[in-house]
Design an enzyme around this catalytic site. Structure first.
Site, PDB file in Angstrom:
ATOM      1  CG  HIS A  75      44.881  28.670  32.127  1.00  0.00           C
ATOM      2  ND1 HIS A  75      44.679  29.479  31.038  1.00  0.00           N
ATOM      3  CD2 HIS A  75      45.747  29.347  32.936  1.00  0.00           C
ATOM      4  CE1 HIS A  75      45.388  30.586  31.170  1.00  0.00           C
ATOM      5  NE2 HIS A  75      46.041  30.524  32.314  1.00  0.00           N
ATOM      6  CG  ASN A 114      47.433  33.466  28.332  1.00  0.00           C
ATOM      7  OD1 ASN A 114      47.200  34.637  28.657  1.00  0.00           O
ATOM      8  ND2 ASN A 114      47.631  32.514  29.230  1.00  0.00           N
TER       9      ASN A 114
HETATM   10  N1  3HC Z   1      43.897  37.969  45.740  1.00  0.00           N
HETATM   11  C1  3HC Z   1      42.679  37.615  46.194  1.00  0.00           C
HETATM   12  N2  3HC Z   1      41.621  38.449  46.179  1.00  0.00           N
HETATM   13  C2  3HC Z   1      41.811  39.691  45.696  1.00  0.00           C
HETATM   14  C3  3HC Z   1      43.068  40.131  45.216  1.00  0.00           C
HETATM   15  C4  3HC Z   1      44.134  39.203  45.262  1.00  0.00           C
HETATM   16  N3  3HC Z   1      45.347  39.498  44.812  1.00  0.00           N
HETATM   17  N4  3HC Z   1      42.937  41.402  44.795  1.00  0.00           N
HETATM   18  C5  3HC Z   1      41.655  41.764  45.005  1.00  0.00           C
HETATM   19  N5  3HC Z   1      40.978  40.727  45.532  1.00  0.00           N
HETATM   20  C6  3HC Z   1      39.579  40.674  45.925  1.00  0.00           C
HETATM   21  C7  3HC Z   1      39.263  41.719  46.968  1.00  0.00           C
HETATM   22  O1  3HC Z   1      39.629  41.297  48.246  1.00  0.00           O
HETATM   23  C8  3HC Z   1      37.768  41.861  46.807  1.00  0.00           C
HETATM   24  O2  3HC Z   1      37.142  40.759  47.435  1.00  0.00           O
HETATM   25  P1  3HC Z   1      35.754  41.011  48.222  1.00  0.00           P
HETATM   26  O3  3HC Z   1      34.745  41.304  47.185  1.00  0.00           O
HETATM   27  O4  3HC Z   1      35.530  39.731  48.937  1.00  0.00           O
HETATM   28  O5  3HC Z   1      36.020  42.155  49.124  1.00  0.00           O
HETATM   29  C9  3HC Z   1      37.561  41.650  45.295  1.00  0.00           C
HETATM   30  O6  3HC Z   1      38.758  41.027  44.805  1.00  0.00           O
HETATM   31  C10 3HC Z   1      37.374  42.954  44.580  1.00  0.00           C
HETATM   32  O7  3HC Z   1      38.479  43.771  44.928  1.00  0.00           O
HETATM   33  P2  3HC Z   1      38.423  45.357  45.031  1.00  0.00           P
HETATM   34  O8  3HC Z   1      37.024  45.783  45.307  1.00  0.00           O
HETATM   35  O9  3HC Z   1      39.486  45.815  45.944  1.00  0.00           O
HETATM   36  O10 3HC Z   1      38.949  45.823  43.624  1.00  0.00           O
HETATM   37  P3  3HC Z   1      38.340  45.789  42.190  1.00  0.00           P
HETATM   38  O11 3HC Z   1      36.864  45.987  42.165  1.00  0.00           O
HETATM   39  O12 3HC Z   1      39.195  46.707  41.456  1.00  0.00           O
HETATM   40  O13 3HC Z   1      38.578  44.299  41.664  1.00  0.00           O
HETATM   41  C11 3HC Z   1      39.904  42.690  40.577  1.00  0.00           C
HETATM   42  C12 3HC Z   1      39.843  43.678  41.712  1.00  0.00           C
HETATM   43  C13 3HC Z   1      38.757  41.668  40.710  1.00  0.00           C
HETATM   44  C14 3HC Z   1      41.216  41.978  40.673  1.00  0.00           C
HETATM   45  C15 3HC Z   1      39.728  43.454  39.222  1.00  0.00           C
HETATM   46  O14 3HC Z   1      40.648  44.521  39.171  1.00  0.00           O
HETATM   47  C16 3HC Z   1      39.969  42.573  38.016  1.00  0.00           C
HETATM   48  O15 3HC Z   1      39.103  41.800  37.616  1.00  0.00           O
HETATM   49  N6  3HC Z   1      41.143  42.716  37.380  1.00  0.00           N
HETATM   50  C17 3HC Z   1      41.523  41.921  36.230  1.00  0.00           C
HETATM   51  C18 3HC Z   1      42.129  40.619  36.699  1.00  0.00           C
HETATM   52  C19 3HC Z   1      42.408  39.685  35.541  1.00  0.00           C
HETATM   53  O16 3HC Z   1      42.176  39.968  34.387  1.00  0.00           O
HETATM   54  N7  3HC Z   1      42.960  38.512  35.887  1.00  0.00           N
HETATM   55  C20 3HC Z   1      43.366  37.533  34.914  1.00  0.00           C
HETATM   56  C21 3HC Z   1      44.829  37.683  34.618  1.00  0.00           C
HETATM   57  S1  3HC Z   1      45.355  36.605  33.320  1.00  0.00           S
HETATM   58  C22 3HC Z   1      45.659  35.147  34.113  1.00  0.00           C
HETATM   59  O17 3HC Z   1      45.622  35.013  35.310  1.00  0.00           O
HETATM   60  C23 3HC Z   1      45.978  34.000  33.203  1.00  0.00           C
HETATM   61  C24 3HC Z   1      47.421  33.793  32.972  1.00  0.00           C
HETATM   62  O18 3HC Z   1      47.569  32.671  32.166  1.00  0.00           O
HETATM   63  C25 3HC Z   1      48.136  34.946  32.346  1.00  0.00           C
END
Ligand code: 3HC
Length: 319
Positions: free
Chosen positions: A176, A226
């Site tokens: 996962h 989850n």
């Molecule tokens: N795809 C790939 N990379 C991405 C992206 C995406 N959709 N969105 C942002 N990134 C990358 C950026 O390009 C950047 O990379 P870099 O350091 O190489 O430049 C890095 O993430 C950090 O992005 P930003 O500086 O623009 O933005 P933030 O500091 O706000 O970080 C984030 C973005 C890491 C996505 C942060 O907001 C975060 O950790 N959010 C929470 C995400 C989370 O909880 N995910 C889990 C969801 S639950 C899940 O997936 C499980 C399922 O079962 C439900």
């Protein structure tokens, strides 16, 4: 522990694309087959992957040669004939192709629907080599149940408790990943009741090679991740529903008060999708009958309305 030589990823959505990318770029798997029954999803997914690679190159995180090599190893496969939402085992020419191309590990990242995943696992067991690891990126569906479907794929003469049945079920495991896959550092690995030690070790080795830390969870609805995340997201939606606070104040509270990178409503919208949130919550509720997992009425209504979050242009926020 040996890594796969030919990895198949099923589903070219955000998760499948992310998994194919880290497998090719980080784990350096020699061949990555990317299958989606919708050709437009493959095109969209690969365009997104190209953007991610170009960004890594421009930031100096990946060399141009490595990005090019990673991209060239990804071969897309589609079956334009499939049209129904529940896959039918007789239509699984694609699974034969994955088998014929020598897939020794599969990561299924299709929609979070039991009937779809069961159909895929039946087809995989029928068509792939008898030592291929059959992994699912499911967020909540029972790995033990998917292993049962895999054994069914071998044919009605195979008993689940027979040596052949046990050996097939033993190759099924949960891996996962979290969205965005290239960024999030964890992979939760889930053994089902029948998963063999070797399969578990192969799954962990793959996740580590993809650059992830591994946590292990028992095969309970939602696993650890989850079972913890979904009640939290649902409670945030219930706060909105009951008027406890506005959308912006709910998200601001968690961001600035608790240091979360983003608020729960934004997270559901952007990185999970509200249809997937609902599907996971339904699996948790149906699998436990515990009222703490009952999905909020508002979440159901939003999915009915087609407000699925960023991917549909509207969720709790407009995009
Ligand atoms: N795809 C790939 N990379 C991405 C992206 C995406 N959709 N969105 C942002 N990134 C990358 C950026 O390009 C950047 O990379 P870099 O350091 O190489 O430049 C890095 O993430 C950090 O992005 P930003 O500086 O623009 O933005 P933030 O500091 O706000 O970080 C984030 C973005 C890491 C996505 C942060 O907001 C975060 O950790 N959010 C929470 C995400 C989370 O909880 N995910 C889990 C969801 S639950 C899940 O997936 C499980 C399922 O079962 C439900």
């Amino acid at each position: 522990m040996a890594l796969p030589r030919v990895l198949s990823v099923i589903g070219a959505g955000q998760m499948g694309i992310g998994i194919a990318l880290v497998a090719s770029l980080r784990a350096k798997i020699p061949t990555v087959l990317l299958y989606d029954r919708d050709p437009s999803q493959i095109t969209k997914g690969l365009e997104f992957m190209d953007k991610l690679l170009a960004k890594d190159v421009s930031k100096g995180k990946t060399s141009e040669e490595d990005a090019k090599a990673a991209r060239e190893k990804i071969i897309s496969i589609t079956s334009s004939s499939a049209s129904s939402s529940t896959l039918n085992i007789d239509e699984f020419g694609w699974a034969r192709e994955l088998g014929e191309r020598g897939s020794d590990m599969v990561v299924e990242a299709a929609s979070e629907r039991l009937s779809i995943k069961e159909g895929i696992f039946r087809a995989l067991a029928k068509n792939l080599s008898k030592d291929a690891v059959l992994a699912s990126n499911t967020s909540s569906i029972s790995i033990t149940k998917l292993a049962g479907a895999a054994v069914e794929g071998l044919g009605s003469s195979i008993n689940k408790a027979s040596e052949e049945g046990k050996s097939c079920a033993g190759r099924v495991v949960g891996v996962h990943f979290f969205n965005p896959v290239p960024v999030m550092k964890l992979c939760e690995v889930i053994p089902g009741l029948q998963t063999s030690e070797t399969t578990l070790e192969r799954a962990k080795a793959f996740a580590v090679a993809c650059g992830k830390e591994v946590s292990t969870s028992k095969d309970v609805p939602g696993f650890v991740s989850n079972a913890l995340l979904m009640p939290f997201l649902n409670e945030a939606i219930m706060c909105l529903e009951s008027g406890t606070a506005t959308r912006d104040d709910i998200d601001k509270t968690l961001r600035l008060g608790m240091g979360h990178p983003m608020g729960p409503l934004q997270l559901g919208d952007i990185f999970i999708g509200l249809d997937t949130c609902l599907a996971i919550q339904e699996t948790l509720y149906e699998g436990t009958h515990d009222s703490k997992y009952r999905p909020s009425v508002l979440l159901g209504r939003m999915v009915d309305a087609g407000w699925l979050g960023k991917k549909s242009g509207k969720g709790f926020y407009e995009y």
